[in-house]
Design an enzyme around this catalytic site. Structure first.
Site, PDB file in Angstrom:
ATOM      1  N   LYS A 180       0.822  -1.208   0.000  1.00  0.00           N
ATOM      2  CA  LYS A 180       0.000   0.000   0.000  1.00  0.00           C
ATOM      3  C   LYS A 180       0.863   1.268   0.000  1.00  0.00           C
ATOM      4  O   LYS A 180       0.602   2.193  -0.758  1.00  0.00           O
ATOM      5  CB  LYS A 180      -0.955  -0.018   1.205  1.00  0.00           C
ATOM      6  CG  LYS A 180      -1.945  -1.182   1.169  1.00  0.00           C
ATOM      7  CD  LYS A 180      -2.967  -1.112   2.286  1.00  0.00           C
ATOM      8  CE  LYS A 180      -2.374  -1.369   3.639  1.00  0.00           C
ATOM      9  NZ  LYS A 180      -1.836  -2.754   3.778  1.00  0.00           N
ATOM     10  N   THR A 181       1.884   1.297   0.840  1.00  0.00           N
ATOM     11  CA  THR A 181       2.765   2.464   0.857  1.00  0.00           C
ATOM     12  C   THR A 181       3.523   2.582  -0.457  1.00  0.00           C
ATOM     13  O   THR A 181       3.700   3.675  -0.997  1.00  0.00           O
ATOM     14  CB  THR A 181       3.755   2.375   2.034  1.00  0.00           C
ATOM     15  OG1 THR A 181       3.027   2.361   3.255  1.00  0.00           O
ATOM     16  CG2 THR A 181       4.696   3.564   2.044  1.00  0.00           C
ATOM     17  N   ASP A 197      -1.683   6.527   6.364  1.00  0.00           N
ATOM     18  CA  ASP A 197      -1.681   5.106   6.673  1.00  0.00           C
ATOM     19  C   ASP A 197      -2.589   4.822   7.868  1.00  0.00           C
ATOM     20  O   ASP A 197      -2.759   5.670   8.745  1.00  0.00           O
ATOM     21  CB  ASP A 197      -0.253   4.655   6.992  1.00  0.00           C
ATOM     22  CG  ASP A 197      -0.076   3.155   6.875  1.00  0.00           C
ATOM     23  OD1 ASP A 197      -1.012   2.493   6.389  1.00  0.00           O
ATOM     24  OD2 ASP A 197       0.999   2.656   7.263  1.00  0.00           O
ATOM     25  N   THR A 244      -5.906  -1.533   6.961  1.00  0.00           N
ATOM     26  CA  THR A 244      -5.962  -2.983   7.055  1.00  0.00           C
ATOM     27  C   THR A 244      -7.346  -3.453   7.480  1.00  0.00           C
ATOM     28  O   THR A 244      -7.618  -4.648   7.503  1.00  0.00           O
ATOM     29  CB  THR A 244      -4.926  -3.486   8.080  1.00  0.00           C
ATOM     30  OG1 THR A 244      -5.151  -2.842   9.346  1.00  0.00           O
ATOM     31  CG2 THR A 244      -3.513  -3.162   7.616  1.00  0.00           C
ATOM     32  N   ARG A 282       6.473  -8.713   1.867  1.00  0.00           N
ATOM     33  CA  ARG A 282       7.369  -8.328   2.961  1.00  0.00           C
ATOM     34  C   ARG A 282       7.962  -9.555   3.634  1.00  0.00           C
ATOM     35  O   ARG A 282       9.153  -9.596   3.950  1.00  0.00           O
ATOM     36  CB  ARG A 282       6.626  -7.472   3.986  1.00  0.00           C
ATOM     37  CG  ARG A 282       7.480  -7.131   5.208  1.00  0.00           C
ATOM     38  CD  ARG A 282       6.743  -6.250   6.193  1.00  0.00           C
ATOM     39  NE  ARG A 282       6.558  -4.923   5.633  1.00  0.00           N
ATOM     40  CZ  ARG A 282       5.500  -4.154   5.881  1.00  0.00           C
ATOM     41  NH1 ARG A 282       4.517  -4.611   6.640  1.00  0.00           N
ATOM     42  NH2 ARG A 282       5.411  -2.952   5.358  1.00  0.00           N
TER      43      ARG A 282
END
Length: 361
Positions: free
Chosen positions: A81-82, A126, A175, A234
């Site tokens: 997302k970032t 965020d 999220t 990640r």
């Protein structure tokens, strides 16, 4: 490699040491990610529908000479997302400012950020669902009318001073999209949900990261790591770094299938991505309680962890993998859980031959 830059949510109460398969970024992740992050949509791996739709939104905005519509990105931590927010800014040729919902606890905090934005700037917010309610209500008007009302004074003498804002693009990430109030969701012009990655996509992520880190990795070695990465870039890159360490110390530095398997065995990450905590939950459920049903509190005591740790850290992945089910009577192991641990279900237990199954459709 695609992932979020930083994690705002802290570990759940009772969580112990950081887990190798945790999708929340730790300090090492944050330090490494900037160098590995893709810079444009063509370089971004996976999320094909989101990329295609977002590409249309950005190209249309550039053709009109206007700022892009506000964008809402939802999905689990570590899916990118970032990264996408930074790509949006790069594609629009605009600067980006990054903040988070928990950092905005007062309407004045948000007003200070909004009033300092440049025209066309991208504001990445965020964990937007964790923003305070007063700031959230101020954001409604800012997104729709590019204006905020700053309250000066208190009580009957308070005065609202309208403040005009330059056009900007808000990129919100969450999220937990269900916690966003409808008035806020409705103000986003484009909404995208980030899906977990297929193993073949994670292989490409790992191979790309290996090139950037100047690592020698074989195709089957990348596939071995990808299969244990829980669908999250990640985690894939974190496992890659740990396998790199093993290959440099125990072998000649080349990451083969055998080296990757041996390294992840040392770190207790099995072929499906389960770690020590995941297996402890399954083993307690199967060996101590015959596959369930068993209450969450009892299961937590059996594995020596806090209730919140089992419920919020271990269970989501086990449920997603089809190894555990939450039922009104308690937690129940599926036939796949028995098979994964190489155990035979007790006669008459859940999933046993000839017994009604909780999992048939």
């Amino acid at each position: 490699m695609n992932w979020d830059d930083e994690a705002v949510d802290s570990a759940p109460p009772g969580a112990a040491d950081p887990r190798l398969v945790d999708s929340v970024a730790d300090g090492e992740d944050t330090a490494v990610e900037a160098a590995l992050r893709p810079k444009d949509l063509d370089e971004f791996i996976g999320q094909h529908k989101v990329r295609e739709q977002l590409d249309l939104v950005l190209k249309a905005a550039r053709a009109r000479g206007a700022t892009a519509d506000h964008v809402l990105l939802s999905g689990a931590p570590g899916l990118g997302k970032t990264t996408l927010s930074m790509i949006i800014a790069a594609e629009m040729g605009a600067p980006i400012r990054i903040t988070s919902g928990p950092a905005i606890q007062h309407a004045g905090d948000l007003a200070a950020i909004l009033s300092s934005l440049q025209e066309g700037e991208v504001l990445f917010l965020d964990e937007i669902h964790r923003m305070s309610r007063p700031a959230e209500e101020m954001l409604y008007m800012a997104m729709e009318d590019f204006r905020v009302d700053v309250i000066v004074g208190k009580g009957p003498g308070a005065t609202a001073i309208p403040l005009e804002l330059p056009p900007f693009t808000l990129v919100g990430a969450t999220t937990r999209a269900g916690l966003l109030p409808p008035p806020l969701r409705d103000r986003f012009g484009f909404t995208a949900h980030m899906e977990f990655y297929a193993p073949t996509e994670l292989e490409r992520v790992i191979q790309r990261s290996a090139r950037l880190l100047d690592l020698d990795i074989e195709e089957r070695g990348a596939a071995e790591i990808a299969g244990r990465s829980r669908g999250t870039p990640r985690i894939a890159n974190r496992l890659l770094r740990r396998v790199r360490d093993y290959a440099q110390v125990k072998a000649d530095g080349v990451i083969t299938e055998e080296i990757a398997s041996a390294a992840l065995g040392v770190y207790e990450v099995d072929e499906r991505g389960l770690d020590r905590l995941d297996r402890a939950v399954l083993e307690a459920l199967l060996k101590l309680f015959g596959g369930g049903p068993v209450g969450l509190s009892t299961l937590s005591v059996a594995v020596g962890e806090e209730r919140e740790t089992v419920e919020e850290v271990a269970e989501p992945f086990l449920v997603r993998e089809g190894l555990l089910a939450r039922t009104p009577r308690g937690r129940v192991a599926t036939p796949a859980a028995w098979a994964h641990l190489g155990l035979t279900p007790p006669q008459g237990g859940p999933g046993a031959p000839g017994q009604p199954s909780l999992f048939r459709t």
